[in-house]
Design an enzyme around this catalytic site. Structure first.
Site, short mmCIF file in Angstrom:
data_model
loop_
_atom_site.label_atom_id
_atom_site.label_comp_id
_atom_site.label_asym_id
_atom_site.label_seq_id
_atom_site.Cartn_x
_atom_site.Cartn_y
_atom_site.Cartn_z
CG HIS A 109 -1.91 0.90 1.08
ND1 HIS A 109 -1.79 2.25 1.23
CD2 HIS A 109 -3.35 0.66 0.98
CE1 HIS A 109 -3.19 2.78 1.26
NE2 HIS A 109 -3.95 1.95 0.81
N GLY A 124 8.73 9.37 9.06
CA GLY A 124 8.09 9.84 7.60
C GLY A 124 7.28 11.23 8.01
N GLY A 147 5.64 21.20 11.44
CA GLY A 147 6.90 20.29 11.57
C GLY A 147 7.71 20.63 10.39
#
Lengths: 298, 298
Positions: free
Chosen positions: A82, A172, A163
């Site tokens: 995925h 990630g 961020g």
């Protein structure tokens, strides 16, 4: 009224049950939050978790789960079929009861900001929370996947909403966004002629000129020797079930075909059903607060 | 599923606010119980309290309220226009969500037994809880009122179901019983001809050969220059709203009259509305557990 939102975070771990249990535990322990489901997919190496609750508590549970995921999942060694870009890959927030979409967007920004600042993870706002058209679609946001994110974050058009611009290599990137609940609604037709289902599906789906918030396909249900219009209702407040149902019935009549039944797959907000009753009874001034169960939840 | 019952006790005090606040406080302080309403009537010298919650907790709240009423209300000095026989005059228990009538009957017996044994108050079981036909109707049970109870309790046919045969002079007698929720449902017709509303009401009411659990009258709504079929649906599970609505619409057609709208007055269980949506959408195998709010209440 009871304010409820739903949250369906996707985590990039579908094989290590111990890791998933630790993530899910962060949701279980929060009061006024109900864990409804979680399912691990080994091939995708991904787990989808579904929970609902009081909006602020849902945000707290989502943040805590994301924090544990950032500690236990290492994207540098993640493989799976995925598409994915982060340990906590995506966090959709969905208004269910007495919460507006605008409030959900605000909640998603609050959550995204905390993830960015406290966990040092880059966050993209997507769907209704997106601040530009190019970030609305999750597939666009995730394009390049984890492996491409170090470069993507530095592109002028892909500066994260919260961020760091430097990729957090372990965790990630996470997408956070508000979207409407999806109601899976199917209507069964008294014929085995697939062209009837396909024509009706075409007449009602938004993409072909039909109802804007309805996605529809005509399919065969072989074991019953009938055909079905299978739909995703992506905003039941603007494209209500009853309106689409009535049009399907009228279109079917053109072909001398009857609607023999319908079905709702999975969960849906109470309001989507109450709106149907309200319409057919032609209710004047009905308030969902008249429903005893709503009072119980106050 | 969330199990919910409703309780609507009537207390023989409608003038002393302090007394009523002390009674109602016993309901307020129980967790998993929601006080929905209480209204004091000075002429009737009577207060009706409405609350809902988890069945065992509702019973606890009802018992505690009844206990305080037995301490603070003295029937020997009670006057008021409404028929009454006890400080806590009547306690109906009503199944709302995921509770059967049989369970409500059991709960009423449990509550009646405690009132009889712990408070030394005579209790008659009525409505669905009645153990003989003659005790089903509250008016029959209460006939003679407080003043006649000392003698009535000693009659062979009126031995109380729980508690003493000797009248508790201070507290009187209490009726406890399970009944279905009542849904007040009105249908507005596009005419000012009262005979149309009266004829339709007659065709649908149980007493005249219509639907067993439907009480109906035809009335004028003068300020809108229309007529209305006003109904009490006394068991929506056996005489559902949609079936009565459809028949009213068909009967109106005979007179060339349209149904212009309907209304629900007050509160009703969610299931009464979901059943309407289920019927008109011809849903196959819909489970109320698919409604997110029901999951939240689990």
């Amino acid at each position: 009224m009871a304010r409820i939102i739903q949250c369906v975070p996707n985590f990039s771990e579908g094989r290590n049950k111990d890791t998933i249990e630790k993530i899910v535990e962060e949701i279980r322990i929060i009061e006024d939050v109900k864990l409804l489901d979680y399912s691990m997919d080994k091939d995708h190496n991904r787990t989808v978790v579904t929970f609902i609750g009081e909006p602020e508590k849902v945000i707290e549970a989502a943040f805590n789960a994301c924090k544990v995921a950032s500690e236990l999942i290492d994207m540098r060694s993640h493989t799976g079929e995925h598409p994915r870009m982060g340990a906590t890959d995506v966090i959709p927030l969905i208004p269910i009861s007495d919460v507006t979409m605008e409030e959900c967007v605000e909640l998603s920004k609050k959550l995204g900001k905390r993830i960015g600042e406290e966990l040092n993870i880059s966050v993209y706002l997507y769907e209704k929370s997106a601040e530009s058209l190019s970030r609305e679609n999750l597939a666009d946001v995730r394009r390049g996947q984890y492996e491409g994110m170090a470069d993507k974050l530095k592109e002028k058009d892909w500066v994260p909403d919260f961020g760091p611009i430097e990729l957090n290599e372990k965790s990630g990137v996470t997408a956070v966004g508000a979207r409407m609940p999806l109601v899976a609604f199917n209507v069964n037709l008294g014929t085995n002629d697939i062209s009837v289902a396909k024509n009706i599906a075409k007449s009602i789906r938004g993409a072909a000129g039909g109802f804007k918030y309805c996605k529809a396909l005509g399919i065969e249900i072989k074991e019953r020797n009938i055909v079905q219009v299978t739909m995703n209702m992506v905003d039941y407040t603007k494209t209500p079930l009853f309106r689409v149902f009535d049009v399907i019935e009228r279109e079917a009549r053109r072909y001398g075909v009857n609607v023999i039944g319908s079905e709702i797959i999975g969960l849906l907000p109470m309001a989507a059903m109450i709106d149907v009753a309200d319409y057919y009874l032609r209710l004047e001034n009905f308030d969902h607060g008249q429903i005893l169960e709503k009072r119980m939840m106050e």
